[in-house]
Write a protein that holds these residues in place. Structure first.
Motif, PDB file in Angstrom:
ATOM      1  N   VAL A 134       5.629  -9.935  10.112  1.00 42.96           N
ATOM      2  CA  VAL A 134       4.578  -8.918  10.052  1.00 42.96           C
ATOM      3  C   VAL A 134       4.199  -8.626   8.603  1.00 42.96           C
ATOM      4  O   VAL A 134       3.017  -8.488   8.262  1.00 42.96           O
ATOM      5  N   GLU A 135       5.205  -8.542   7.719  1.00 42.84           N
ATOM      6  CA  GLU A 135       4.945  -8.269   6.307  1.00 42.84           C
ATOM      7  C   GLU A 135       4.104  -9.373   5.683  1.00 42.84           C
ATOM      8  O   GLU A 135       3.228  -9.121   4.855  1.00 42.84           O
ATOM      9  N   GLN A 136       4.379 -10.611   6.078  1.00 45.28           N
ATOM     10  CA  GLN A 136       3.586 -11.728   5.558  1.00 45.28           C
ATOM     11  C   GLN A 136       2.151 -11.652   6.059  1.00 45.28           C
ATOM     12  O   GLN A 136       1.208 -11.968   5.334  1.00 45.28           O
ATOM     13  N   LEU A 137       1.988 -11.210   7.313  1.00 44.01           N
ATOM     14  CA  LEU A 137       0.653 -11.149   7.904  1.00 44.01           C
ATOM     15  C   LEU A 137      -0.166  -9.975   7.382  1.00 44.01           C
ATOM     16  O   LEU A 137      -1.359 -10.108   7.099  1.00 44.01           O
ATOM     17  N   ASN A 138       0.469  -8.804   7.264  1.00 42.88           N
ATOM     18  CA  ASN A 138      -0.331  -7.624   6.901  1.00 42.88           C
ATOM     19  C   ASN A 138      -0.227  -7.227   5.433  1.00 42.88           C
ATOM     20  O   ASN A 138      -0.846  -6.253   4.998  1.00 42.88           O
ATOM     21  N   GLY A 139       0.542  -7.963   4.643  1.00 46.19           N
ATOM     22  CA  GLY A 139       0.533  -7.735   3.200  1.00 46.19           C
ATOM     23  C   GLY A 139       1.376  -6.576   2.716  1.00 46.19           C
ATOM     24  O   GLY A 139       1.105  -6.033   1.640  1.00 46.19           O
ATOM     25  N   THR A 140       2.384  -6.164   3.474  1.00 52.38           N
ATOM     26  CA  THR A 140       3.261  -5.076   3.028  1.00 52.38           C
ATOM     27  C   THR A 140       4.676  -5.579   2.806  1.00 52.38           C
ATOM     28  O   THR A 140       5.134  -6.500   3.473  1.00 52.38           O
ATOM     29  N   SER A 141       5.356  -4.968   1.865  1.00 53.54           N
ATOM     30  CA  SER A 141       6.747  -5.324   1.611  1.00 53.54           C
ATOM     31  C   SER A 141       7.638  -4.094   1.439  1.00 53.54           C
ATOM     32  O   SER A 141       8.852  -4.214   1.311  1.00 53.54           O
ATOM     33  N   TYR A 142       7.021  -2.893   1.412  1.00 54.53           N
ATOM     34  CA  TYR A 142       7.781  -1.661   1.238  1.00 54.53           C
ATOM     35  C   TYR A 142       7.611  -0.733   2.439  1.00 54.53           C
ATOM     36  O   TYR A 142       6.625  -0.812   3.162  1.00 54.53           O
ATOM     37  N   SER A 143       8.601   0.111   2.618  1.00 51.80           N
ATOM     38  CA  SER A 143       8.493   1.201   3.589  1.00 51.80           C
ATOM     39  C   SER A 143       8.957   2.477   2.899  1.00 51.80           C
ATOM     40  O   SER A 143       9.451   2.440   1.767  1.00 51.80           O
ATOM     41  N   LEU A 144       8.815   3.601   3.571  1.00 54.29           N
ATOM     42  CA  LEU A 144       9.186   4.879   2.971  1.00 54.29           C
ATOM     43  C   LEU A 144      10.680   4.943   2.663  1.00 54.29           C
ATOM     44  O   LEU A 144      11.107   5.685   1.774  1.00 54.29           O
ATOM     45  N   HIS A 145      11.491   4.160   3.375  1.00 50.64           N
ATOM     46  CA  HIS A 145      12.935   4.140   3.113  1.00 50.64           C
ATOM     47  C   HIS A 145      13.244   3.580   1.733  1.00 50.64           C
ATOM     48  O   HIS A 145      14.330   3.817   1.190  1.00 50.64           O
ATOM     49  N   ASP A 146      12.309   2.809   1.168  1.00 47.37           N
ATOM     50  CA  ASP A 146      12.532   2.240  -0.164  1.00 47.37           C
ATOM     51  C   ASP A 146      12.353   3.268  -1.270  1.00 47.37           C
ATOM     52  O   ASP A 146      12.710   3.004  -2.424  1.00 47.37           O
ATOM     53  N   ALA A 147      11.791   4.420  -0.949  1.00 40.47           N
ATOM     54  CA  ALA A 147      11.636   5.492  -1.936  1.00 40.47           C
ATOM     55  C   ALA A 147      12.941   6.296  -1.976  1.00 40.47           C
ATOM     56  O   ALA A 147      13.043   7.389  -1.420  1.00 40.47           O
ATOM     57  N   LEU A 148      13.945   5.740  -2.629  1.00 42.78           N
ATOM     58  CA  LEU A 148      15.271   6.358  -2.650  1.00 42.78           C
ATOM     59  C   LEU A 148      15.237   7.673  -3.414  1.00 42.78           C
ATOM     60  O   LEU A 148      14.691   7.749  -4.517  1.00 42.78           O
ATOM     61  N   SER A 149      15.835   8.690  -2.841  1.00 46.37           N
ATOM     62  CA  SER A 149      15.852   9.990  -3.509  1.00 46.37           C
ATOM     63  C   SER A 149      16.825  10.937  -2.828  1.00 46.37           C
ATOM     64  O   SER A 149      17.165  10.765  -1.659  1.00 46.37           O
ATOM     65  N   VAL A 150      17.259  11.908  -3.606  1.00 49.40           N
ATOM     66  CA  VAL A 150      18.002  13.051  -3.062  1.00 49.40           C
ATOM     67  C   VAL A 150      17.369  14.352  -3.549  1.00 49.40           C
ATOM     68  O   VAL A 150      17.749  15.427  -3.102  1.00 49.40           O
ATOM     69  N   SER A 151      16.414  14.249  -4.473  1.00 51.42           N
ATOM     70  CA  SER A 151      15.793  15.453  -5.040  1.00 51.42           C
ATOM     71  C   SER A 151      14.933  16.152  -3.991  1.00 51.42           C
ATOM     72  O   SER A 151      14.234  15.493  -3.214  1.00 51.42           O
ATOM     73  N   PRO A 152      14.955  17.457  -3.949  1.00 50.41           N
ATOM     74  CA  PRO A 152      14.158  18.208  -2.968  1.00 50.41           C
ATOM     75  C   PRO A 152      12.669  17.920  -3.087  1.00 50.41           C
ATOM     76  O   PRO A 152      11.971  17.845  -2.081  1.00 50.41           O
ATOM     77  N   GLU A 153      12.162  17.732  -4.334  1.00 42.09           N
ATOM     78  CA  GLU A 153      10.733  17.490  -4.528  1.00 42.09           C
ATOM     79  C   GLU A 153      10.311  16.181  -3.863  1.00 42.09           C
ATOM     80  O   GLU A 153       9.294  16.130  -3.162  1.00 42.09           O
TER      81      GLU A 153
END
Length: 455
Positions: A134-153
């Motif tokens: 799907v990533e190859q077809l629709n041109g995406t390689s990231y998801s929201l899980h890749d935005a690593l964080s623990v900060s409240p903001e």
């Protein structure tokens, strides 16, 4: 957690003989209780687990994140000791304040779980395979899980993005260069009903103004001298039924802004040389690191377009404003870079982490990753030391002892130069071997050697 101290006896009564694994942490993410079933499964004991941060005892845990966000997680997949578990996590409140969290890992007898786990593993492998396709077809390689964080903001931004992802509302992403605006745009797309359709990115600053219109809207055969036979579909046509990401929209020429406005208002485009408009169904996500309000005052950005793309706006915080995320991001990036380069470097010296926390990071997460990659190339041992950091990280101003902030282009150039010097050193001057270490082609290496005067 002072509110839960002295309750160990009660916890043992409630959870001690429970068939499932139970863990309780305080508001700092410190383990205050685990039942015997969990100790047995993890191969640990109360003396080795209680009083330690949950991330040091349970792999892939999210208990500390539940404490930080205050939001429960139901039936969440968790990979522990080679097995996929189903975990529930709920925050614990007292008088309206979060005082900790309770986690429950559920499975039945070991044989039944082993069969279920094998089935889940098979499904996960199939899902991973489908996801790559799907990533190859629709041109995406990231998801929201890749935005690593623990900060409240940052966690607040991610929560709000999830809320609007399923709708078709236009979204404007604001933030400095390198904060991860494209990651959030792809995350929005993957969480939307359009996730199986194309995600098309347009860098409005990278395409010359005279070509931008044809790139966005396409053209018909014979539309102008040199036009391709059969014409060419534009980015909007390629994104039909999906999402188009207009990066650096503040750099878009005014005449093109008018046509973008028509797409948003009428849901149609008119390719160059076409006989009439064509209907489209596209969700628009825009991004900018510029103050669009100021551009409107100087007549550089259309006010009507601003209100069309700014239906919902998210500002991604700069890295210097969420220092608690730096250790987490640094560890993840170190693992990512060393795996790709095949180097055994396992940790940062504490002085390095302190330096990271005191640096202003003008290039944000992108600069952090480039810094770590350069340091991995320069490091000789298994731990990154201060001496392994790029030169800019050691520079101090004469007064105040603050680290000097340089333009991002200069920062990246210095890191690239140092990486090339180190690769040539490790390869004893053999350029073919240096290319392999750097992961670049021979012509590219020669160009960079000439660029930095290293020949």
């Amino acid at each position: 957690m002072k509110h839960l101290e002295g309750m160990e006896h009660i916890c043992n009564i409630l959870f001690g003989s429970l068939h499932h694994c139970v863990v309780i942490v305080d508001e700092q993410g410190i383990i205050t209780f685990m039942n015997e079933r969990y100790y047995e499964f993890l191969g640990t004991s109360a003396s080795r687990a209680v009083g330690r941060h949950v991330t040091e005892v349970i792999e892939n845990t999210r208990m500390h994140l539940v404490v930080a966000s205050g939001e429960a997680e139901k039936a969440n997949m968790q990979y522990i000791r080679g097995n996929y578990m189903i975990a529930d996590r709920v925050p614990l409140y007292n008088n309206g304040y979060i005082i900790g969290a309770l986690g429950l890992v559920m499975f039945r007898d070991r044989k039944e779980w082993a069969e279920m786990n094998q089935h889940i593993k098979t499904l996960m492998l199939e899902l991973e395979s489908y996801q790559k396709k799907v990533e190859q077809l629709n041109g995406t390689s990231y998801s929201l899980h890749d935005a690593l964080s623990v900060s409240p903001e940052m966690e607040e931004v991610k929560r709000n993005v999830r809320k609007v992802a399923s709708s078709d509302v236009s979204v404007l992403l604001r933030g400095e260069t390198g904060t991860g605006k494209e990651l959030f745009a792809q995350g929005l797309h993957k969480l939307s009903e359009r996730s199986m359709k194309p995600f098309v990115k347009v860098n409005c600053a990278a395409i010359p103004g005279d070509l931008l219109e044809s790139e966005l809207f396409g053209y018909e055969e014979g539309a102008f001298t040199g036009a391709k036979k059969g014409g060419k579909p534009g980015k909007f046509q390629l994104a039909d039924q999906g999402t188009i990401f207009l990066d650096e929209i503040g750099d878009m020429p005014l005449n093109t802004q008018v046509k973008i406005l028509r797409v948003l208002q009428e849901g149609e485009i008119e390719p160059l040389g076409a006989q009439g408009p064509r209907q489209l169904d596209v969700r628009v996500v825009a991004a900018t690191n510029q103050p669009l309000e100021q551009l409107m005052e100087t007549q550089q950005f259309r006010e009507d377009l601003y209100y069309r793309i700014n239906v919902i706006s998210f500002t991604i915080p700069a890295l210097r404003n969420r220092p608690e995320d730096i250790p987490l991001l640094s560890k993840f990036m170190l693992q990512k870079v060393t795996k790709r380069l095949g180097k055994r470097i396992t940790a940062f010296d504490q002085q390095v982490l302190d330096r990271f926390l005191n640096y202003s990071w003008p290039g944000n997460v992108r600069e952090l990753e480039n810094t770590i990659e350069a340091s991995v190339h320069l490091a000789e041992g298994e731990t990154i030391q201060l001496s392994d950091l790029p030169e800019r990280m050691a520079d101090k101003r004469a007064a105040g002892g603050e680290w000097e902030t340089k333009p991002l282009k200069q920062v990246l150039a210095e890191a690239e130069k140092q990486a090339i010097v180190q690769a040539l050193k490790e390869a004893n001057g053999e350029k073919r071997e240096a290319c392999a270490l750097l992961g670049i082609g021979k012509s590219s290496l020669y160009n960079k050697i000439m660029k930095y005067g290293l020949d």
